[in-house]
Design a protein around this motif. Sequence first.
Motif, mmCIF file in Angstrom:
data_model
loop_
_atom_site.group_PDB
_atom_site.id
_atom_site.type_symbol
_atom_site.label_atom_id
_atom_site.label_comp_id
_atom_site.label_asym_id
_atom_site.label_seq_id
_atom_site.Cartn_x
_atom_site.Cartn_y
_atom_site.Cartn_z
ATOM 1 N N LEU A 194 65.536 96.649 -27.414
ATOM 2 C CA LEU A 194 64.257 96.234 -28.011
ATOM 3 C C LEU A 194 63.087 97.462 -27.795
ATOM 4 O O LEU A 194 63.544 98.371 -26.909
ATOM 5 C CB LEU A 194 63.713 94.945 -27.091
ATOM 6 N N ASP A 245 76.312 93.884 -25.153
ATOM 7 C CA ASP A 245 75.062 93.098 -25.684
ATOM 8 C C ASP A 245 74.463 92.413 -24.078
ATOM 9 O O ASP A 245 75.296 92.085 -23.488
ATOM 10 C CB ASP A 245 75.096 92.117 -26.613
ATOM 11 N N ASP A 259 68.361 84.208 -22.075
ATOM 12 C CA ASP A 259 67.766 82.857 -22.702
ATOM 13 C C ASP A 259 68.310 82.894 -24.507
ATOM 14 O O ASP A 259 67.485 82.638 -25.166
ATOM 15 C CB ASP A 259 66.143 82.694 -22.843
ATOM 16 N N GLY A 260 69.379 83.541 -24.688
ATOM 17 C CA GLY A 260 70.127 83.427 -26.139
ATOM 18 C C GLY A 260 69.323 84.797 -26.929
ATOM 19 O O GLY A 260 69.681 84.746 -28.181
ATOM 20 N N LYS A 261 68.427 85.343 -26.374
ATOM 21 C CA LYS A 261 67.790 86.434 -27.138
ATOM 22 C C LYS A 261 68.355 87.705 -26.707
ATOM 23 O O LYS A 261 68.438 88.260 -25.492
ATOM 24 C CB LYS A 261 66.299 86.514 -26.811
ATOM 25 N N ARG A 262 68.789 88.629 -27.842
ATOM 26 C CA ARG A 262 69.410 89.854 -27.437
ATOM 27 C C ARG A 262 68.205 90.696 -26.925
ATOM 28 O O ARG A 262 67.259 91.196 -27.554
ATOM 29 C CB ARG A 262 69.942 90.410 -28.699
ATOM 30 N N ALA A 263 68.473 91.380 -25.752
ATOM 31 C CA ALA A 263 67.524 92.004 -25.147
ATOM 32 C C ALA A 263 67.630 93.699 -25.461
ATOM 33 O O ALA A 263 66.672 94.475 -25.205
ATOM 34 C CB ALA A 263 67.232 91.708 -23.763
ATOM 35 N N LYS A 301 59.822 87.596 -17.490
ATOM 36 C CA LYS A 301 61.264 86.788 -17.455
ATOM 37 C C LYS A 301 61.770 87.352 -16.016
ATOM 38 O O LYS A 301 62.539 86.230 -15.413
ATOM 39 C CB LYS A 301 62.221 86.851 -18.411
ATOM 40 N N LYS A 341 72.111 89.272 -23.283
ATOM 41 C CA LYS A 341 71.226 88.469 -23.704
ATOM 42 C C LYS A 341 70.404 87.666 -22.560
ATOM 43 O O LYS A 341 71.270 87.246 -21.797
ATOM 44 C CB LYS A 341 72.288 87.307 -24.727
ATOM 45 N N PHE A 393 59.091 91.270 -21.862
ATOM 46 C CA PHE A 393 60.168 90.943 -21.293
ATOM 47 C C PHE A 393 60.524 90.802 -19.753
ATOM 48 O O PHE A 393 60.619 89.608 -19.308
ATOM 49 C CB PHE A 393 61.366 90.982 -22.074
ATOM 50 N N GLU A 418 58.033 95.538 -26.266
ATOM 51 C CA GLU A 418 58.669 94.256 -26.022
ATOM 52 C C GLU A 418 59.502 94.063 -24.784
ATOM 53 O O GLU A 418 59.487 93.150 -24.122
ATOM 54 C CB GLU A 418 59.514 93.815 -27.278
#
Lengths: 412, 221
Positions: free
Chosen positions: B72, B61, B65-69, B84, B63, B80, B76
């Motif tokens: 996607l 995985d 900023d804590g978001k699973r990228a 970012k 991630k 992203f 999205e």
Amino acid sequence: MLKNYFKITIAVLKRRKFFTFISLFGISMTLTILVVVTAFLDHLFSAGYPEINREKSLYSMTLEQIDSKNQGQQSGPMSFSFVNKYIKSLKLPAKISLTSMVSTANMYRDNKKIRVFFKYTDAEFWEIHQFDFLEGKPYTTRDIDNNEFMVVINEDLRNKYFGNGVSCIGKTIDLDNQKFKIVGVVKGVPITRPHTSADIYLPYNTTKEDLKDPSYRGSFAAIVLAKEKNDLPKIRAEFAEIARKIPIVSQGGFNPDKINIRLDDYVESFLINLFRREDNSTFLYSLLVLIALIFMSLPAINLININTSRILERASEIGIRKAFGASSKVLVGQFVVENIFLTLIGGVIAIVFSLLIIFYINTSQIIPNSDLAINWKVLGVATIASLVFGLLSGVYPAWRMSKMHIVDALKA
Amino acid sequence: MITLQNIEKVYRTSTIETLALNNINLSVEKGEFLSIMGPSGCGKSTLLNVMGLLDEPSKGDVKIDGKRASGLPDKELSRFRNEKLGFVFQSYHLINDLPVLDNVELPLLYRKISGSERRKLAIEALEKVGLSNRMKHYPSQLSGGQRQRVAIARAIIGKPAIILADEPTGNLDSTMGNEIMDILMNLNKNEGTTIVMVTHDENMSKKTDRLVRLFDGSQVM
């Protein structure tokens, strides 16, 4: 964003000049032919000199007699008496004209043979159509009733027979061993308008055909003018009722059991004559659209190949754009827009070529008296064709390239 | 800020399978300047591409900023990356058909920003890298160092939280390389931008907060 796309399009076009030339040549040639064909179809089917009332006219050109038992069929123009009895008797139309099919004859002047096309008409013919009289006037119902031998000729014949621009009103011409007084000279009609095109127009009283012959077939057709376009269905209905009651008669051993006769609009009557199919306007329109699509798809496939290789060269740019946030959909949009820019440039070149070709057709007399033109309708078709062509040839390469893996694209 | 968990990347052809990354676990903190080193072919760039969502890991995985990228959808993921991340590549990857200003404003094309605002921000970004006098030039008219500064301006125009730089000084001489490094360090120190940089140069890596070494796709330090 569009400005950015436009900049890159121009830059890419400048970068590979030979590819650009091949692409633009293919696009502009295809669109040129489409524009010229559209202008020709517009010339054929839209109202034009002198048939400016086509929109509110109906035509009955052919009587079809069918012997279904013996699978026999006879069809062709109608006799004078048939038209007079069954079509001229309509109550709803504003005017009804009777006109013969065009015939040919030879005339001689200073030992030179002049081949002419002539047709017989009634006086209403001149009221339904808006001929441009360069001199004189048309013959009238009274002239016909008085059995006058008079004619209206066109400008080309006047120039050939009497000399360029020489007035000929009151002079006589010999046709088919008969002398006719010229009462009018009209501007020539293109031969692509067969209902009105002729070199000589004669009143029907001068025909050698027996006008009292009760048989159904002959050399005449009818043109019906409605007061308003909205009246056309009512006129058709009125005529259908009359047609239903026409007695079926045998003649010369031919025993029909069915008669087909209709009032058609211009396009229908044109198509029936061309394809001998009933109720075929949808068929022809579909055929024309199909031909246009096939015609556009062949160079479009070629352009797809060229575009694919052109876009492949830009793999790195695709990778960069994706890395910085362009989605596949946005990239497809970019490449399609770029391709539409390219085809619109091709469209502009095509308009210039088309104008030159149309000018040549109109002035060279390939089609005598032709008046092909690029009007708003033709321009509209050219623009839509450019857009369709741009989409056809742009979407697939764009979609394929947008699916390219970013890392692979960046390495390219 | 960036967390990599059990990352594995395998390249497969019909005859051969190559393990480019093997069980990488790595966290990059906000405001950190991290360098990645290792011999050629050890998986440095692959790791950076996975971190930058340019490439998908075969396993594990990512991630941010804590978001699973990872996983996607395209739209999205694109957004992203656009918001970012900023990228600086060894071979600059500028669009040669566009002038410098258009190259720099490229990331903003994919945001709802007016043309005049884009221009303003592009000029500001170019001023930061000292190239506002080359706005109308084309990349082919610039030196390597200038091109890399344009690439940095493009990477920072969207104010991304993270910049991923793949051997940004690799094609430059030491003077130019130091200039580029100074710009990156300045971004990190003064603007708090998180930077992950792949490099071959020990001296450059010494200037960063932390060094990660790779060997044959595995993290060795």
